[in-house]
Design a protein around this motif. Structure first.
Motif, PDB file in Angstrom:
ATOM      1  N   UNK A 111      55.671  88.902  57.322  1.00  0.00           N
ATOM      2  CA  UNK A 111      56.745  88.028  56.854  1.00  0.00           C
ATOM      3  C   UNK A 111      57.649  87.587  57.997  1.00  0.00           C
ATOM      4  N   UNK A 112      57.961  88.482  58.935  1.00  0.00           N
ATOM      5  CA  UNK A 112      58.905  88.161  60.010  1.00  0.00           C
ATOM      6  C   UNK A 112      58.456  86.973  60.858  1.00  0.00           C
ATOM      7  N   UNK A 113      57.240  86.951  61.404  1.00  0.00           N
ATOM      8  CA  UNK A 113      56.853  85.785  62.215  1.00  0.00           C
ATOM      9  C   UNK A 113      56.711  84.517  61.386  1.00  0.00           C
ATOM     10  N   UNK A 114      56.506  84.653  60.074  1.00  0.00           N
ATOM     11  CA  UNK A 114      56.346  83.473  59.219  1.00  0.00           C
ATOM     12  C   UNK A 114      57.584  82.586  59.267  1.00  0.00           C
ATOM     13  N   UNK A 115      58.775  83.187  59.235  1.00  0.00           N
ATOM     14  CA  UNK A 115      59.981  82.368  59.180  1.00  0.00           C
ATOM     15  C   UNK A 115      60.291  81.693  60.517  1.00  0.00           C
ATOM     16  N   UNK A 116      59.987  82.362  61.607  1.00  0.00           N
ATOM     17  CA  UNK A 116      60.158  81.700  62.911  1.00  0.00           C
ATOM     18  C   UNK A 116      59.217  80.506  63.018  1.00  0.00           C
ATOM     19  N   UNK A 117      57.974  80.693  62.593  1.00  0.00           N
ATOM     20  CA  UNK A 117      56.996  79.607  62.674  1.00  0.00           C
ATOM     21  C   UNK A 117      57.328  78.480  61.698  1.00  0.00           C
ATOM     22  N   UNK A 118      57.835  78.812  60.495  1.00  0.00           N
ATOM     23  CA  UNK A 118      58.203  77.774  59.528  1.00  0.00           C
ATOM     24  C   UNK A 118      59.322  76.904  60.076  1.00  0.00           C
ATOM     25  N   UNK A 119      60.272  77.525  60.766  1.00  0.00           N
ATOM     26  CA  UNK A 119      61.343  76.757  61.418  1.00  0.00           C
ATOM     27  C   UNK A 119      60.775  75.807  62.465  1.00  0.00           C
ATOM     28  N   UNK A 120      59.910  76.325  63.333  1.00  0.00           N
ATOM     29  CA  UNK A 120      59.354  75.506  64.411  1.00  0.00           C
ATOM     30  C   UNK A 120      58.501  74.367  63.854  1.00  0.00           C
ATOM     31  N   UNK A 121      57.718  74.659  62.831  1.00  0.00           N
ATOM     32  CA  UNK A 121      56.857  73.628  62.245  1.00  0.00           C
ATOM     33  C   UNK A 121      57.692  72.523  61.600  1.00  0.00           C
ATOM     34  N   UNK A 122      58.774  72.910  60.941  1.00  0.00           N
ATOM     35  CA  UNK A 122      59.652  71.904  60.324  1.00  0.00           C
ATOM     36  C   UNK A 122      60.251  70.998  61.378  1.00  0.00           C
ATOM     37  N   UNK A 123      60.725  71.573  62.459  1.00  0.00           N
ATOM     38  CA  UNK A 123      61.317  70.766  63.529  1.00  0.00           C
ATOM     39  C   UNK A 123      60.280  69.861  64.185  1.00  0.00           C
ATOM     40  N   UNK A 124      59.038  70.340  64.305  1.00  0.00           N
ATOM     41  CA  UNK A 124      57.973  69.492  64.837  1.00  0.00           C
ATOM     42  C   UNK A 124      57.781  68.253  63.967  1.00  0.00           C
ATOM     43  N   UNK A 125      57.808  68.445  62.655  1.00  0.00           N
ATOM     44  CA  UNK A 125      57.649  67.314  61.746  1.00  0.00           C
ATOM     45  C   UNK A 125      58.811  66.340  61.855  1.00  0.00           C
ATOM     46  N   UNK A 126      60.019  66.866  61.910  1.00  0.00           N
ATOM     47  CA  UNK A 126      61.193  65.993  62.037  1.00  0.00           C
ATOM     48  C   UNK A 126      61.093  65.153  63.304  1.00  0.00           C
ATOM     49  N   UNK A 127      60.610  65.745  64.382  1.00  0.00           N
ATOM     50  CA  UNK A 127      60.561  65.055  65.666  1.00  0.00           C
ATOM     51  C   UNK A 127      59.501  63.964  65.743  1.00  0.00           C
ATOM     52  N   UNK A 128      58.560  63.912  64.792  1.00  0.00           N
ATOM     53  CA  UNK A 128      57.614  62.792  64.777  1.00  0.00           C
ATOM     54  C   UNK A 128      57.914  61.820  63.632  1.00  0.00           C
ATOM     55  N   UNK A 129      59.040  62.027  62.949  1.00  0.00           N
ATOM     56  CA  UNK A 129      59.467  61.054  61.952  1.00  0.00           C
ATOM     57  C   UNK A 129      59.253  61.415  60.506  1.00  0.00           C
ATOM     58  N   UNK A 130      58.812  62.639  60.222  1.00  0.00           N
ATOM     59  CA  UNK A 130      58.688  63.054  58.819  1.00  0.00           C
ATOM     60  C   UNK A 130      60.083  63.164  58.220  1.00  0.00           C
ATOM     61  N   UNK A 131      60.269  62.555  57.049  1.00  0.00           N
ATOM     62  CA  UNK A 131      61.584  62.524  56.429  1.00  0.00           C
ATOM     63  C   UNK A 131      61.839  63.710  55.525  1.00  0.00           C
ATOM     64  N   UNK A 132      63.082  64.157  55.509  1.00  0.00           N
ATOM     65  CA  UNK A 132      63.508  65.222  54.603  1.00  0.00           C
ATOM     66  C   UNK A 132      64.746  64.770  53.833  1.00  0.00           C
ATOM     67  N   UNK A 133      64.820  65.199  52.591  1.00  0.00           N
ATOM     68  CA  UNK A 133      65.976  64.869  51.759  1.00  0.00           C
ATOM     69  C   UNK A 133      67.182  65.697  52.181  1.00  0.00           C
ATOM     70  N   UNK A 134      68.395  65.199  51.874  1.00  0.00           N
ATOM     71  CA  UNK A 134      69.582  66.052  52.057  1.00  0.00           C
ATOM     72  C   UNK A 134      69.400  67.353  51.288  1.00  0.00           C
ATOM     73  N   UNK A 135      69.901  68.429  51.825  1.00  0.00           N
ATOM     74  CA  UNK A 135      69.645  69.740  51.253  1.00  0.00           C
ATOM     75  C   UNK A 135      70.319  69.896  49.902  1.00  0.00           C
ATOM     76  N   UNK A 136      71.564  69.443  49.760  1.00  0.00           N
ATOM     77  CA  UNK A 136      72.294  69.501  48.491  1.00  0.00           C
ATOM     78  C   UNK A 136      72.237  70.912  47.917  1.00  0.00           C
ATOM     79  N   UNK A 137      71.862  71.043  46.632  1.00  0.00           N
ATOM     80  CA  UNK A 137      71.846  72.374  46.024  1.00  0.00           C
ATOM     81  C   UNK A 137      70.506  73.074  46.209  1.00  0.00           C
TER      82      UNK A 137
END
Length: 624
Positions: free
Chosen positions: A262-288
Motif C-alpha cells: 500500500x505504501x508505494x502505491x500512494x507515492x506512485x499514484x501521485x506521480x502518475x497523476x502529475x504526469x497526466x496533468x503535465x501532458x494535458x489530461x483534465x481534472x475537475x475541481x476537487x469540491x466535495x
C-alpha cells in the motif's frame, strides 16, 4: 455447472432486450407510420389497438424510429428503408458508456448497412449494446412490413493468416491503465515497447469506472489547498495513517502493519497523476470529492478524454506500438526465463515477439467460469457482470510459466444492478437517499456501506430479492440535474426495475413486502429523534411516507474477483517459494488487489492499476 449459470444469465439479458425492443413502438416520418396514440381509452382491447402500430402488408419505404434496452438504458435508433433495403441506420441517443459502448454505437450501424444483415458480428466487449442496435433495426423492419429473417445470414470473412516476427525491449499483454502507465515510463526511459490488447479499444476498466482514483499531494490538490480537503485525504501520510487506523484488518490473514504494497502505491499514484496533468489530461475541481477526478465530468466521459490524450501521447510522441484485437496466446520461455510472447490479430496476423521482458496487465478472471467455480463458488449466487476481457488469460499464462497465485480467498467486489434490466446502478444510494430491504421488507445492512463490499452481507440473506426504497423527494435525484454525478436513472421506471405506489402501504402490498411498513415507520422514528440506528447509520432521514413511494429491485453483481498472480512490491512475478521468474512482470487486476496483500479490503482498483503500472515501468527500466 458454472457454464450453465452464465449462459442462463446471458439468455435472460438477451431475452429482456429482445422483449424490450419488441415492446416499443416505431414511428415513421412524413406520415408513413403513425406512433402510439395518446388518446385515453378505458377498454383494454381498444387500448391495445390504439397503442399498437399498424404494420403495412407490404415492405414499405420510410423512416422508422425504434428503441431497445441496453446495458445502461434505452437506445433510440433511426432506420431508413428505401427500395426494399436498409439505407441508413443511426443511433440517435443512448446512455451507453464512452469508449466501450461507444465502440458499438460507432461501428454496428455501418456493419449492418454494408452487409444488409442484422445478425452481423457484435463488437467484442460491447455485446449488449450491439444486440440492442440489432434488435432496434429488426423491429424497424417488422414495422415496415418486412421479415427480419430476410436480413439474416451474415458470414464473417475468413482472416488471412500471416506470421510476423518482431523484437522489442518489453512486450506488454493488456492496454488497460496498468499496461499503458508501464509503457509510458518505459518509453520515456528510451525502451522500445509493444502493447497487445485483445479488445478493440484501450483503457481496460477506466471507461467503466467513476474516473476517480486515490492520490494525494498532487498538483491539483496543492492548487486547491490542503485546508479545503478532508484531513484523511490531505496528504500521502494522512492517507496511510487512515489505513493504519482502520482499513487494514488485524484479523486478516494477510495483515501487515508495514504495508509494503500500500505504501508505494500512494507515492506512485501521485506521480502518475502529475504526469497526466503535465501532458494535458483534465481534472475537475476537487469540491466535495477529495480524489482527483477526470474532466470534463464524472464517469466514463472523463475516462474517454484521458485515454485519448494518453494513447496519442504514447503512440505519436513516445513511439509505443499498440495493437488492438490481438490476444496474447503464449509466453515464450527459455531455460525458465520469459523471453517473448505470441499474439494473434483479428486479421489473422500471428505476432512472434522476442523481448527482454514481458509484462502481464491483462485484467482479472471473473468472466472465466472454471476459475470462478474453483476459487469463488460462493459468489455465484448472483449474476456476474464482470468486464468481458476478464477471462484470466494472463493469470493462466503466468501459471504455465511457473507463477504462483495469492489472496484467492478474498472474495469478489460487486456493483448494484437493476434486477430486471441488469443495468448497473451502483450510485443509486448516493443520488436517491433511502433504505435497502430484503425480500420481506426488513432492513439488514447500513445503507452507508460501500457498494463494492455489499455482496459480503447480501449473500448471507436467504433471498436474492432486494429493494432500494425511497420517497418522492429522493426520486428527484434520478434525473441528471438532481444529482451531483449527473447520472440519469429515470429509465428504471421504464424497464420495470422501479415500482411506484401512492404511499408506503400500497408499495408494500404491490411488492408483497410484509415487513416494509413497520420498517419505514421505524426509520422515520429513528430519523426524527436524531438517533443512530442498529447498523450504525447516522444519516437516516425521515421519508414522506404518505406521498408517492418508490422501490427499485436491485441485485449485487460481482465484477472483480480478488486474488491473482503472486508478485512482490516491485512487480516481479514470483514462484510459490517467492523467487522471481526472470523476465516476467505483472500489475493490475491480473495480480488481484494489492490492498489485500497487506490485509485491507479492496477499495479503488483504478488507483492500483495506475500506480503499479508506473511502478512496473520503473522496475523494468532499471533492470533491463
Amino acid at each position: 455447472m458454472g457454464e450453465n449459470r452464465i449462459q442462463q444469465n446471458e439468455m435472460s439479458r438477451r431475452s429482456f432486450i429482445v422483449g424490450a425492443a419488441a415492446g416499443t413502438a416505431g414511428l415513421a416520418a412524413a406520415g408513413l407510420f403513425s406512433g402510439c396514440s395518446a388518446q385515453p381509452n378505458t377498454s383494454t382491447d381498444n387500448a391495445e389497438k390504439t397503442n399498437s402500430p399498424t404494420i403495412p402488408e407490404e415492405f414499405t419505404d420510410g423512416v422508422y424510429l425504434t428503441k431497445a434496452i441496453s446495458m445502461h438504458g434505452p437506445i433510440n435508433v433511426k432506420t431508413v428503408i428505401a427500395d426494399g433495403a436498409i439505407s441508413e441506420v443511426t443511433v440517435l441517443n443512448n446512455r451507453e458508456s464512452y469508449v466501450i459502448g461507444e465502440a458499438a454505437i460507432n461501428s454496428m450501424p455501418q456493419r449492418i448497412l454494408d452487409s444488409q444483415c442484422i445478425d452481423v458480428d457484435c463488437v467484442t466487449g460491447a455485446t449488449l449494446t450491439s444486440m440492442a442496435i440489432q434488435n432496434a433495426v429488426s423491429e424497424a423492419i417488422t414495422l415496415a412490413g418486412g421479415d427480419p429473417g430476410n436480413f439474416k445470414g451474415y458470414q464473417s470473412p475468413e482472416p488471412k493468416e500471416a506470421d510476423v516476427e518482431r523484437e522489442c525491449d518489453v512486450a506488454i499483454m493488456g492496454a488497460g491503465m496498468a499496461g499503458l502507465m508501464a509503457a509510458w515510463k518505459l518509453a520515456e526511459n528510451g525502451k522500445s515497447v509493444m502493447v497487445f490488447e485483445k479488445m478493440p479499444y484501450v483503457g481496460g476498466c477506466m471507461p467503466i469506472t467513476s474516473t476517480a482514483w486515490n492520490a494525494q499531494d498532487t498538483i491539483i490538490q496543492k492548487a486547491w489547498g490542503t485546508e479545503q480537503i478532508f484531513e484523511a485525504w490531505s496528504s500521502v501520510e494522512a492517507q496511510l495513517q487512515s489505513y493504519r487506523e482502520g482499513r487494514i484488518e488485524p484479523d486478516n490473514p494477510y495483515y501487515n502493519p508495514d504495508m509494503p504494497f500500500i505504501t508505494p502505491m500512494f507515492d506512485a499514484a501521485r506521480d502518475a497523476t502529475d504526469m497526466m496533468i503535465n501532458i494535458g489530461v483534465g481534472f475537475c475541481p476537487i469540491s466535495d470529492w477529495p480524489a482527483p477526478q477526470l474532466a470534463p465530468g464524472a464517469f466514463s466521459i472523463g475516462g474517454k478524454f484521458c485515454l485519448d490524450i494518453v494513447k496519442n501521447y504514447l503512440t505519436y510522441q513516445l513511439g509505443v506500438e499498440i495493437i488492438t484485437e490481438a490476444p496474447v496466446t503464449e509466453l515464450v520461455t527459455n531455460e525458465g526465463a520469459v523471453t517473448g510472447l505470441v499474439a494473434k490479430g483479428a486479421d489473422g496476423t500471428v505476432y512472434h515477439i522476442a523481448s527482454k521482458a514481458v509484462m502481464l496487465a491483462s485484467g482479472g478472471y471473473i468472466s472465466n467460469n472454471e476459475l470462478m467455480e474453483q476459487y469463488q463458488p460462493d459468489e455465484l449466487k448472483f449474476p456476474l457482470m464482470g468486464p468481458p476481457w476478464a477471462t484470466g488469460d494472463g493469470l493462466l499464462l503466468g501459471q504455465e510459466a511457473g507463477a504462483a497465485l495469492e489472496t484467492m480467498d478474498q472474495g469478489v467486489t460487486s456493483h448494484y444492478s437493476g434486477a430486471v434490466s441488469h443495468a448497473e446502478i451502483s450510485y443509486i444510494h448516493y443520488v436517491c437517499p433511502g433504505v435497502v430491504v430484503n425480500g420481506s421488507g426488513a432492513r439488514f445492512v447500513s445503507e452507508n456501506m460501500e457498494y463494492k463490499q455489499a455482496l459480503r452481507v447480501f449473500k448471507d440473506q436467504p433471498t436474492t430479492d432486494f429493494y432500494w426504497v425511497f420517497d418522492e423527494v429522493s426520486r428527484q435525484g434520478m434525473v441528471p440535474s438532481g444529482n451531483s454525478y449527473r447520472l440519469d436513472y429515470t429509465f428504471l421506471l421504464e424497464t420495470g426495475d422501479a415500482t411506484e405506489a401512492g404511499n408506503y402501504q400500497e408499495l408494500a402490498e404491490k411488492l408483497n413486502l410484509p415487513d416494509l411498513t413497520a420498517t419505514l415507520d421505524a426509520v422515520n422514528e429513528c430519523a426524527r429523534n436524531g438517533a443512530v440506528d442498529e447498523f450504525g447509520n447516522e444519516k437516516l432521514r425521515a421519508m414522506l411516507l404518505d406521498g408517492n413511494m418508490y422501490a427499485i429491485k436491485v441485485t449485487p453483481t460481482p465484477y472483480i474477483a480478488q486474488g491473482g498472480l503472486k508478485v512482490d512490491p516491485a512487480c516481479h512475478v514470483q514462484k510459490e517459494d517467492g523467487t522471481p521468474i526472470a523476465g516476467l512482470y505483472a500489475a493490475g487486476d491480473v495480480v488481484g488487489s494489492v490492498e489485500n496483500r497487506d490485509g485491507a479490503m479492496y477499495r479503488i482498483g483504478l488507483t492500483q492499476a495506475i500506480a503499479y503500472g508506473l511502478i512496473a515501468g520503473e522496475t523494468m527500466s532499471a533492470e533491463l
